[in-house]
Design a protein around this motif. Sequence first.
Motif, mmCIF file in Angstrom:
data_model
loop_
_atom_site.group_PDB
_atom_site.id
_atom_site.type_symbol
_atom_site.label_atom_id
_atom_site.label_comp_id
_atom_site.label_asym_id
_atom_site.label_seq_id
_atom_site.Cartn_x
_atom_site.Cartn_y
_atom_site.Cartn_z
ATOM 1 N N ASP A 96 0.816 -0.776 -0.116
ATOM 2 C CA ASP A 96 -0.023 0.226 0.290
ATOM 3 C C ASP A 96 0.551 0.913 0.141
ATOM 4 O O ASP A 96 0.666 2.159 -0.735
ATOM 5 N N GLU B 21 0.130 4.058 -2.850
ATOM 6 C CA GLU B 21 0.370 5.478 -2.262
ATOM 7 C C GLU B 21 1.331 6.048 -3.492
ATOM 8 O O GLU B 21 0.608 7.023 -4.095
ATOM 9 N N ASP C 129 0.480 9.286 -5.821
ATOM 10 C CA ASP C 129 1.185 10.721 -5.950
ATOM 11 C C ASP C 129 2.181 10.630 -7.454
ATOM 12 O O ASP C 129 2.154 12.448 -7.745
ATOM 13 N N HIS D 299 -4.911 0.556 2.128
ATOM 14 C CA HIS D 299 -6.212 1.577 2.626
ATOM 15 C C HIS D 299 -6.756 1.667 2.412
ATOM 16 O O HIS D 299 -7.080 2.742 1.130
ATOM 17 N N PRO D 300 -7.661 2.587 3.552
ATOM 18 C CA PRO D 300 -8.798 3.287 3.133
ATOM 19 C C PRO D 300 -8.116 4.840 2.280
ATOM 20 O O PRO D 300 -7.284 5.101 3.146
ATOM 21 N N GLY D 301 -9.580 5.477 1.694
ATOM 22 C CA GLY D 301 -9.232 5.786 0.159
ATOM 23 C C GLY D 301 -7.987 5.821 -1.009
ATOM 24 O O GLY D 301 -8.639 6.234 -1.497
ATOM 25 N N LEU D 302 -7.647 4.526 -0.527
ATOM 26 C CA LEU D 302 -6.670 4.387 -2.402
ATOM 27 C C LEU D 302 -7.705 4.073 -3.758
ATOM 28 O O LEU D 302 -7.112 4.890 -3.857
ATOM 29 N N GLU E 214 -10.614 5.019 -3.914
ATOM 30 C CA GLU E 214 -10.980 6.671 -4.357
ATOM 31 C C GLU E 214 -9.714 7.156 -5.122
ATOM 32 O O GLU E 214 -10.798 7.642 -5.824
ATOM 33 N N ARG E 215 -8.616 7.361 -4.660
ATOM 34 C CA ARG E 215 -7.401 8.201 -5.231
ATOM 35 C C ARG E 215 -7.271 7.526 -7.120
ATOM 36 O O ARG E 215 -7.332 8.224 -7.529
ATOM 37 N N ASP F 135 -10.479 8.631 -9.064
ATOM 38 C CA ASP F 135 -9.976 10.489 -9.028
ATOM 39 C C ASP F 135 -9.291 10.502 -10.014
ATOM 40 O O ASP F 135 -9.765 11.541 -10.780
ATOM 41 N N TRP G 178 -7.268 -5.221 3.879
ATOM 42 C CA TRP G 178 -7.522 -5.053 2.995
ATOM 43 C C TRP G 178 -6.778 -5.643 1.801
ATOM 44 O O TRP G 178 -5.761 -5.173 0.823
ATOM 45 N N ALA H 178 -15.824 1.464 -6.114
ATOM 46 C CA ALA H 178 -15.071 2.899 -6.237
ATOM 47 C C ALA H 178 -15.347 3.101 -7.529
ATOM 48 O O ALA H 178 -15.375 4.185 -7.870
#
Length: 555
Positions: free
Chosen positions: A364, A368, A372, A397-400, A402-403, A406, A435, A445
């Motif tokens: 993860d 990330e 980035d 992990h949480p939020g990835l 959705e990235r 996006d 995860w 997502a």
Amino acid sequence: MRADLILTGGLVLPIAGPPIPGGAVATRAGRIVAVGRAEEVAAAVSANRVVRLDPRQSVVPGFIDSHQHLLSYVRSRTRLLLWDTVTLDTVLSRVRECTARLPSGAWVIAAGHDQGRLAERRHPSLAELDAAAPDHPVLIYRACSHIALANSRALALAGVTDDTPDPSGGRLERRAGKLTGVLEESAIGLVSAAAQAAPIDWQTGLRDAAREYHRRGITSVGEAALGHVAGLRDLDVVREALAGGELGLRMYVMAYGPVLERLLEDAEMSAAGDPLREGMHRPSAVGSQPSNLSPWSSDEWLRFGCAKLFVDGTLGGGTAWLTEDYGDEPGNRGYPVMPVEELRERVARAHRAGLQVAVHAIGDAAVEAVLDAYDQALTARPRRDHRHRIEHVEVLHPGLPERFADLGVVAAVQSCFTYWEEGDVTRLGPGLAPWGHAWGALRRAGVVVANGSDNPVLPDFAPLQGIYAAVARRSHAGLSLAPHQAISVEDAIWSFTAGGAYAAFEEREKGALAPGMFADLAVISGDLLDPDVERLRELQVDMTLVGGRVVYERG
């Protein structure tokens, strides 16, 4: 209209539309010309050959293995194979048997070892390898190829000693300052550069390999690191093999190493609108020839346009880069094999050159870092429909998720890992365990998921196994793995068809059954949509067609 072939009477799964019970697909000149109910197609099309299917058989687009290594697979089949070993004794006895057939001093090169599948759950020690092959240098590649084992004779021939420093992006495992023989990531190259392997008949090997892909219903592949095996020679090998379609496989290339460097240089020198850029992802007309005779000319069998990078290693080897410690190895979170600043620079360079970028990222923290880098490149130079990819995506992990959505990044996953590599996922600590192989979170997502196998990393690379594992979340040994991350069977099939086509900019030509698409199809022995998920394990490929030509029939 007269077609070359009609498949009729089965459950047709067009992917782009609803299932058609008692459906038919007609092909002509390598393309699909009609799809619909059997009686409708029969009324509109006659054919030179009609294949009548059982109503329980399913017809799907040919599977797309969006991430595999065809040349590495051919090479692996020339090595001592250890895929089926489940004890240390078996590994060591195979090595001893191999040395008995070789002259003293000849290299033993093996592939397919996985300590996670051994009863002892460890690598053979340096002393054990030395005892098994005292007169032969030994180099054993772990299944993932990110870890290798060398005996003392191999280390000595390579000039690797206890005092040899770790190379950038790799590690020589030591205990109490002494080498153990375990080589991680770039450290493998210190020994492999000295290894002497037998020459490979590439064209014969590729023909044999293609038959194995067809037996699994695979008609298109993403070559995930062209340049990794033999440098620029890889480019010549695949051009010769795929020319004219005789091999019966279509390939989308992710350029790596020297092949990538040449592609980048040529792309950067090309003016906007040059055929180098324009021809990479553009669908070709039937029978058309590429207008550009550069090394990057694309046609219906071989296409370019993607840059491949690596940022971390593997879960099984403990080198995948995580944000928390491995559950079974406190203090270890893996590591990046490329400095983050270098990753950003290399992503930005490929993005500016107009290429799609695909980065190997399993942990993860690695995922990330890649997101980035993509975010930074897209902010500096916005580009529509870039379809940058992350390969593997084994831990989130949480939020990835959705990235991913996006940024419009494709997740190129391998649900076959869920089937075969349960020991890897169970290494995760409590925070990341939910995860692992989070295909469900990605789909929820709205992320485009393209599936594959990473062959030759696993004992098998059948898409049907990957579909089962993505839906049932069960390994070959029956272990349940984070069932909340399951996806529907429709999504799983989509990931091996339309998802793979989208990831290669080829959704207008493959990945669905519709008029005008390539006539690449697989006929499955039963109902792929059977609500009893466990029945998926019983299914087999009965027939595979590429360009309307039958390339495999189950006897």
